[in-house]
Design an enzyme around this catalytic site. Structure first.
Site, PDB file in Angstrom:
ATOM      1  N   SER A  28       3.233  -2.127  10.237  1.00  0.00           N
ATOM      2  CA  SER A  28       4.790  -2.183  10.165  1.00  0.00           C
ATOM      3  C   SER A  28       5.752  -3.603  10.202  1.00  0.00           C
ATOM      4  CB  SER A  28       5.046  -1.600  11.438  1.00  0.00           C
ATOM      5  OG  SER A  28       4.875  -0.534  11.304  1.00  0.00           O
ATOM      6  N   GLY A  57       2.253   2.336  10.787  1.00  0.00           N
ATOM      7  CA  GLY A  57       3.193   3.525  10.666  1.00  0.00           C
ATOM      8  C   GLY A  57       3.579   3.600  11.513  1.00  0.00           C
ATOM      9  N   LYS A  62      -0.140   4.257  -0.376  1.00  0.00           N
ATOM     10  CA  LYS A  62      -0.900   5.804   0.291  1.00  0.00           C
ATOM     11  C   LYS A  62      -0.977   6.885  -0.807  1.00  0.00           C
ATOM     12  CE  LYS A  62       0.256   3.277   4.859  1.00  0.00           C
ATOM     13  NZ  LYS A  62       0.073   3.530   6.060  1.00  0.00           N
ATOM     14  N   GLY A 102       3.005  -1.488   4.145  1.00  0.00           N
ATOM     15  CA  GLY A 102       2.809   0.224   3.638  1.00  0.00           C
ATOM     16  C   GLY A 102       4.591   0.455   3.261  1.00  0.00           C
ATOM     17  N   GLY A 103       4.893   1.250   4.613  1.00  0.00           N
ATOM     18  CA  GLY A 103       5.973   1.876   4.491  1.00  0.00           C
ATOM     19  C   GLY A 103       7.206   1.173   3.560  1.00  0.00           C
ATOM     20  N   HIS A 107      -9.168   1.020   4.863  1.00  0.00           N
ATOM     21  CA  HIS A 107      -8.062   1.197   5.514  1.00  0.00           C
ATOM     22  C   HIS A 107      -8.323   2.397   6.084  1.00  0.00           C
ATOM     23  CE1 HIS A 107      -3.683   2.301   6.899  1.00  0.00           C
ATOM     24  NE2 HIS A 107      -3.633   1.684   5.410  1.00  0.00           N
ATOM     25  N   GLU A 125      -6.715   4.273   7.748  1.00  0.00           N
ATOM     26  CA  GLU A 125      -6.779   5.839   7.876  1.00  0.00           C
ATOM     27  C   GLU A 125      -7.851   6.724   7.153  1.00  0.00           C
ATOM     28  OE1 GLU A 125      -2.587   5.469   5.348  1.00  0.00           O
ATOM     29  OE2 GLU A 125      -1.729   5.000   7.087  1.00  0.00           O
ATOM     30  N   ASN A 182       0.778  -0.972  -0.117  1.00  0.00           N
ATOM     31  CA  ASN A 182      -0.048  -0.077  -0.027  1.00  0.00           C
ATOM     32  C   ASN A 182       0.549   1.330  -0.322  1.00  0.00           C
ATOM     33  OD1 ASN A 182      -1.664   2.082   0.567  1.00  0.00           O
ATOM     34  ND2 ASN A 182      -2.571   1.720   2.118  1.00  0.00           N
ATOM     35  N   GLU A 213      -5.103  -5.490  10.592  1.00  0.00           N
ATOM     36  CA  GLU A 213      -3.909  -4.583  10.999  1.00  0.00           C
ATOM     37  C   GLU A 213      -4.649  -3.159  11.864  1.00  0.00           C
ATOM     38  OE1 GLU A 213      -2.343  -2.935   7.007  1.00  0.00           O
ATOM     39  OE2 GLU A 213      -3.905  -1.868   6.963  1.00  0.00           O
TER      40      GLU A 213
END
Ligand code: PEP
Length: 246
Positions: free
Chosen positions: A208, A168, A6, A229-230, A90, A92, A4, A162
């Site tokens: 993470s 994150g 983002k 993600g990251g 998600h 967020e 993802n 999640e």
């Protein structure tokens, strides 16, 4: 194994990622690989992934097929752009854009109607976990957002567990916390349908995930994959996560 991205990367940066990433995952036949860039990069990602095993997903969609909904993008549009997956609900989007379990359900149905595989996200806030409410929150999110689907629909979706406190933040759930939550979600599906149906639903962990913790997380019996993600923004780290997920 889904990335993802983002709100990161331009089309040019998307192409540069795929150039580095493609040779790194040539041996990865054990899983499906999906990259979910921002809407504006879907055409570039589809073009750059042509001839590889990498699939492209969107990060959201709107449930109507078309209409006066300024700023929204529909399932048929996402599909026509070449994506085959879409992230729905998600955290967020739930936290900052008012997404609810009811809208998650509508979007999930819309995704399936457009031949997109929805990756439906659920997960508890830190305060829920600290108050011992994790199971209650997951149950509520599943009962309102997922289990109203019919059996033909539910076996086609992917669920991403999640924990919001792990997204994150660099704080990963322990393997036991991840396994317990995945088993709980599978149990909710088994209760609403049956064990056979529950076994068919893929449940990913997200929060993470990095090359160093992927192997242990993915070795859990109810953890079928990861939403990253990251660490999916960098070709080498996402490829290493995939390699370590066997
Ligand atoms: C996510 O965005 O779904 C996610 C899990 O992010 P991160 O891996 O950065 O925690």
């Amino acid at each position: 194994m889904a990335g993802n991205w983002k709100m990161y990367k331009t089309p040019a940066e998307t192409c540069a990622f795929f150039e580095k990433f493609r040779p790194l995952i040539l041996q990865a036949a054990h899983c499906e690989i999906v990259i979910c860039p921002p809407f504006t990069n879907i055409p570039a990602a589809v073009e750059a992934s042509r001839g590889s095993a990498i699939q492209v997903g969107a990060q959201d969609l709107y449930w109507a097929k078309e209409g006066a909904f300024t700023g929204e993008v529909s399932g048929p549009m996402v599909r026509a752009a070449g994506a085959s997956y879409v992230i729905v609900g998600h955290s967020e989007r739930r936290q900052y854009f008012g997404e609810t379990s009811e809208s998650v359900l509508k979007k999930t149905v819309a995704a399936l109607e457009s031949s997109l595989t929805p990756i439906v996200c659920v997960g508890e806030l830190l305060e829920h976990r600290e108050l011992g409410k994790t199971d209650a929150v997951l149950c509520e999110q599943c009962r309102k957002g997922i289990t109203p689907l019919d059996v033909r629909q539910i076996v086609q979706i992917v669920i991403a567990y999640e924990p919001v406190w792990a997204i994150g933040t660099g704080k990963t759930a322990t393997t036991q916390q991840a396994q317990d939550a995945h088993a709980f979600i599978r149990g909710v599906i088994a209760k609403m349908f049956d064990d056979n149906v529950a076994k068919k639903v893929r449940i990913q962990y997200g929060g993470s995930v990095k090359p160093s913790n992927a192997r242990e997380l993915m070795s859990q019996p109810d953890v079928d994959g990861a939403l990253v993600g990251g660490a999916s923004l960098e070709a080498r780290s996402f490829a290493d996560i995939i390699k370590n997920s066997i």
